[in-house]
Motif scaffolding. Structure first.
Motif, mmCIF file in Angstrom:
data_model
loop_
_atom_site.group_PDB
_atom_site.id
_atom_site.type_symbol
_atom_site.label_atom_id
_atom_site.label_comp_id
_atom_site.label_asym_id
_atom_site.label_seq_id
_atom_site.Cartn_x
_atom_site.Cartn_y
_atom_site.Cartn_z
ATOM 1 N N ASN A 74 0.402 -1.110 0.175
ATOM 2 C CA ASN A 74 -0.162 0.176 0.068
ATOM 3 C C ASN A 74 0.641 1.368 -0.121
ATOM 4 N N ASP A 75 0.044 2.443 0.191
ATOM 5 C CA ASP A 75 0.598 3.867 -0.211
ATOM 6 C C ASP A 75 1.175 3.964 1.135
ATOM 7 N N GLY A 76 2.446 5.112 1.163
ATOM 8 C CA GLY A 76 3.050 5.135 2.060
ATOM 9 C C GLY A 76 3.823 4.838 3.856
ATOM 10 N N VAL A 77 4.007 3.499 3.237
ATOM 11 C CA VAL A 77 5.030 2.256 3.616
ATOM 12 C C VAL A 77 6.296 3.984 4.122
ATOM 13 N N GLU A 78 6.667 2.997 5.760
ATOM 14 C CA GLU A 78 8.004 4.421 5.933
ATOM 15 C C GLU A 78 8.652 3.582 6.357
ATOM 16 N N SER A 79 8.454 1.971 7.178
ATOM 17 C CA SER A 79 9.392 1.154 7.738
ATOM 18 C C SER A 79 9.410 -0.220 7.260
ATOM 19 N N ILE A 80 10.210 -0.772 7.495
ATOM 20 C CA ILE A 80 10.250 -2.220 6.834
ATOM 21 C C ILE A 80 10.831 -3.121 8.295
ATOM 22 N N ASP A 81 9.989 -3.930 8.728
ATOM 23 C CA ASP A 81 10.752 -4.646 9.784
ATOM 24 C C ASP A 81 11.242 -6.106 9.181
ATOM 25 N N LEU A 82 12.288 -6.739 9.412
ATOM 26 C CA LEU A 82 13.330 -7.977 9.630
ATOM 27 C C LEU A 82 13.066 -8.322 10.693
ATOM 28 N N ASP A 83 13.121 -9.483 11.120
ATOM 29 C CA ASP A 83 13.635 -11.018 11.685
ATOM 30 C C ASP A 83 14.892 -11.249 11.984
ATOM 31 N N ALA A 84 15.459 -10.526 13.194
ATOM 32 C CA ALA A 84 16.906 -11.210 13.172
ATOM 33 C C ALA A 84 17.699 -11.722 15.059
ATOM 34 N N VAL A 85 18.059 -12.428 14.850
ATOM 35 C CA VAL A 85 18.163 -12.859 16.397
ATOM 36 C C VAL A 85 19.700 -13.429 16.405
ATOM 37 N N GLU A 86 20.028 -12.830 17.823
ATOM 38 C CA GLU A 86 21.488 -13.133 18.053
ATOM 39 C C GLU A 86 22.528 -12.600 17.309
#
Length: 869
Positions: A74-86
């Motif tokens: 969608n429009d207006g995406v300002e950030s993304i999240d990724l998975d990262a452990v240790e």
């Protein structure tokens, strides 16, 4: 993902699913605190993932960068999240080099974009990272205790462990293409998913960089890399390279176990309507793998337990495991479940397709018996809990990887095949595969494809078998009306429980054998809880068989004469298997004689094995004599069943026969292993020394030594405690360590209190062991001992363990120990009473045999033979 059921049943190397087999489990599948899980929302579409990294096998470390190309949904995406452990996050930037703000908290890497992005607008984020993962990426190498281990690294992403070795979107509802540029020092080789497009000089002296590209979109957990020194064996199917990687010196074994790979690819391409869709297919054997196999897209990783040597191949092949993983290249890789609740679309399909290959390659008898074994595995788990195949209530995704997901899922697909018929079924599977390729799927996709292809509405089928729990639990009676020339079969369903259908709609094939080559076969449908069917026949039937491919437990009462006739003459393997099992319950002289004849003369080893098992369950003198007369049967799997059945007798004749196998050996590892396990059950005075001698024997996957500890556990001799303690310590062969840990749980029950405390303390230490099987069996031992002292340690394990299978097993054990409480003494007394009744029953049967032998009769000893009682 494959488990060691796909290896050989005598081996304990990697069996698990979630390892609920190890523990008594009650109260249903969900445990306290389990919650519903739903698919993630997707803010962006991942398009492509590029990895550039160095694998340092010497210091066990990964370092490099990952680039994620994406476009917003969608429009207006300002950030993304990724998975990262240790992982150490060293920097985040756009592909242009512009640094981006980011934060890492509770395994989630939050990345602030430079500006809001519009729907469909592509961008690439680059994350620099490094780490020494404890999960997801495994570095194997020598140490003081295991100096012969090879340096090696391999990944294992399913279910959600890829996040431990690079920052990623780690959930199965997203697919992207990928490439990997992996640098390792010489002489190591890198095997990864996709096509190898080049090998260059690495960034440092003495390094090489391997360039792998996967152009077919896939979910993250299928990303795989393996590095080490291997011998490469090249094969081909229809112009597609097939590569086998094995340790140096094992090339001949590799060629032997992998030889059917091209045939599997041919069959599955034909059945699915989709030609194998990737640039190559590789299978690599690795050390210490935590499962049996993993279907990484175009690059399967396999446990070295599957690399059978020539002696092991007398009994075993890896075809079920290999077929399972190859089938996943379509079902699991090309089509991937959208979320774990629909995981049977991966694992149930792979289990079914391995059965389909068994039928194609080994014939109908082997297929049917493999199907029956799958049913038996499921029934064992269903005795502890029943759940719908599709459920979203769990603690961790791995909890779902049980016998409902695998075995029941595969059985349900086979029932669907039987119901629709081969032509319509495979038409529907082709529709499903072709129309849903390279997408995430849910169960309604399969059902819709079937309806599109066949016009058949199967709501009822999916409601009772997939969305409902359990299976039909039935009793049946047979009667013959000679005047009316009519057979009557009365069936009653008795199942109950949460989400279990009170009445299963059951189409059933019923076949009567009328003798002289005449048969009458018809299909009936059970739609009521109790129902009677009448069958006009030309003559009194010799025997009757009720559909063996429908999942059900059926206690079908028939005259012994019919069962004996069926065991001897039914051309259907499952009919003979059912007859053998039913005769084992009757246990009369005629049944014993018929079973003994079947052990020695039946044309199929599975029926021989079932007849041997039935004789073992009878436990009479006559049954023992039949088994002793059958020890030399030709087929090693049948011979193993005979040897195992001898363990049911606390009789010196049985113990002597087993000791002879141990001392003189057998062509089969697994017959010797069965003898070691069985001699302990005899409780003979000769057993302990024989088991000590078994510990001196080398064997494939340590199957003989491991079985010796099964024998020590059954023998219940306190002298075995220090032996088991020693063999469970770090430095001993890993498979034996797990078996020794399991034995300690049973030996502790008969040990003096101070010795029992030492055992408990030792098992508590093993909770932190680096070997999965030792952890699991230590947990099982603590539960066996009802070790309240271990409760805080089990709770800590459940909170901290990285492997979800260990987490669930620890939770189950803690729950069981808490609930045991005052029940422990009652159970102990009940067990003692049951053992006493079994011994008394055996004595009565032997006396009856002796009396009958004096008046003559078939299937018994000569009248002059004295039978000890």
């Amino acid at each position: 993902m494959g488990y060691a059921d796909h290896l050989f049943e005598s081996e304990m190397a990697c069996r698990g699913h979630n390892d609920s087999d190890l523990l008594a489990e009650g109260g249903g599948f969900p445990l306290p605190g389990d919650k519903p899980h739903y698919p993630r929302d997707r803010a962006v579409n991942m398009k492509h993932v590029r990895l550039d990294f160095n694998l340092d096998l010497d210091v066990k470390r990964i370092s490099g960068s990952v680039s994620h190309t994406f476009s917003p949904v969608n429009d207006g995406v300002e950030s993304i999240d990724l998975d990262a452990v240790e992982l150490d996050i060293l920097g985040v930037r756009l592909s242009s080099g512009l640094p981006l703000g980011h934060s890492l908290s509770e395994g989630r890497l939050h990345i602030e974009l430079d500006a809001p992005r519009h729907s469909g607008e592509e961008a690439t984020v680059v994350v620099d990272f490094a780490g020494s993962p404890r999960r997801g990426l495994y570095f194997i190498g020598p140490d003081a205790a295991y100096p012969d281990k090879r340096l090696e690294a391999w990944t294992q992403g399913e279910d959600e462990d890829t996040r431990h070795w690079f920052p990623c979107y780690d959930f199965p509802n997203e697919m992207a293409t990928s490439e990997m540029h992996v640098s390792v020092r010489e002489p190591f080789t890198v095997i990864a998913i996709g096509e190898l497009r080049g090998v260059d000089q690495g960034p440092e002296a003495g390094q090489r960089t391997f360039h792998w590209h996967q152009d077919v979109p896939h979910v993250t957990y299928l990303t795989s890399v393996v590095a080490g020194e291997y011998s490469e064996i090249r094969d081909d199917w229809d112009g597609i390279p097939i590569l086998y990687y094995v340790p140096a010196g094992r090339e001949a074994d590799g060629r032997a176990i992998f030889k059917n790979t091209p045939d599997m690819m041919q069959l599955f391409s034909e059945r699915t309507g989709v030609r194998y869709p990737y640039a190559k297919y590789s299978q690599v054997i690795v050390q210490d793998f935590i499962f049996g196999g993993m279907e990484n897209i175009s690059a399967t990783t396999l446990t070295d337990s599957a690399l059978y040597d020539s002696r092991a191949r007398l009994d075993a092949d890896a075809d079920p495991l290999l077929a399972h993983e190859i089938a996943h290249q379509w079902f699991g890789d090309l089509l991937t479940c959208r979320d774990w609740s629909h995981g049977w679309l991966n694992e149930g399909f792979a289990t079914f397709m391995e059965l389909a290959y068994c039928e194609h390659n080994k014939g109908r008898d082997e297929f049917l018996y493999a199907l029956r074994n799958e049913m038996d595995f499921y029934f064992g788990e269903a005795g502890r809990y029943k759940r719908p195949i599709v459920t979203n209530v769990y603690n961790a995704p791995i909890d779902l990887f049980d016998r409902h997901l695998y075995e029941k899922g595969g059985i349900v697909l086979n029932m669907l095949r039987v119901y629709l018929g081969d032509t319509l079924f495979w038409k529907a599977i082709r529709r499903y595969t072709i129309s849903r390729r390279s997408t995430n799927v849910v169960t309604p996709d399969l059902q819709r494809a079937i309806e599109e292809a066949t016009g058949r509405n199967l709501d009822w089928f999916f409601d009772q078998w997939v969305y409902g729990a359990g299976h039909p639990e039935m009793k049946g009676d047979y009667a013959w009306d000679g005047d009316a020339r009519t057979a009557k079969i009365s069936l009653k369903q008795s199942q109950s429980g949460d989400q279990v259908a009170q009445v299963f709609r059951l189409p059933l094939q019923v076949e009567f054998n009328l003798g002289d080559g005449q048969k009458m076969s018809t299909r009936v449908e059970m739609t009521e809880r109790e129902q009677t069917f009448y069958f006009p026949l030309a003559s009194k039937p010799k025997f009757v068989r009720i559909d063996g491919e429908v999942l059900k437990s059926l206690d079908f009462e028939r005259p012994g004469e019919m069962l004996r006739e069926q065991l001897a003459h039914d051309d259907d393997v499952l009919g003979r298997v059912d007859a053998a099992r039913a005769l084992g319950k009757k246990g009369d002289k005629e049944a014993i004689a018929a079973l003994g004849k079947a052990v020695r003369e039946d044309a199929f080893w599975g029926v021989q094995a079932e007849a041997a098992k039935a004789l073992g369950s009878i436990r009479s003198g006559g049954a023992l004599r039949q088994l002793l007369d059958s020890v030399g049967v030709d087929h090693s799997k049948a011979r193993r069943a005979v040897v195992r059945a001898l363990g049911e007798f606390r009789d010196e004749r049985a113990a002597a026969a087993l000791e002879k196998v141990i001392d003189e050996g057998d062509a089969s590892y697994y017959v010797e292993a069965a003898a070691a396990s069985a001699i302990g059950k005899t409780r003979s005075g000769r057993a302990f020394a024989a088991l000590e001698r078994s510990l001196q024997k080398d064997s494939m996957n340590e199957t003989i030594r491991s079985s010796a500890f099964d024998g020590f556990a059954e023998l219940k001799d306190e002298r075995a405690v220090p032996i088991a303690l020693e063999w469970s310590r770090y430095g001993k062969p890993q498979n034996v360590r797990g078996a020794a840990a399991a034995a300690l749980g049973k030996l502790g029950e008969i040990a003096p209190e101070h010795v029992k405390e030492d055992i408990i303390d030792h098992l508590i230490q093993l909770l932190d062991d680096g070997w999965f099987r030792s952890q699991q069996n230590a947990i099982g031992g603590l539960q066996e001992l009802k070790a309240t002292k271990a409760l805080p340690h089990l709770e800590r394990t459940a909170q901290r363990a990285l492997d979800g299978r260990v987490v669930r097993t620890a939770r189950l054990a803690a729950k069981s120990i808490r609930e045991s409480g005052e029940k422990g003494e009652e159970v102990k007394k009940l067990r003692e009473e049951v053992d006493k009744l079994v011994d008394e029953n055996r004595t009565l049967k032997d006396r009856l045999d002796k009396l009958e032998s004096r008046v003559g009769g078939n299937g018994s000893a000569p009248a002059q033979e004295e039978i000890p009682v």
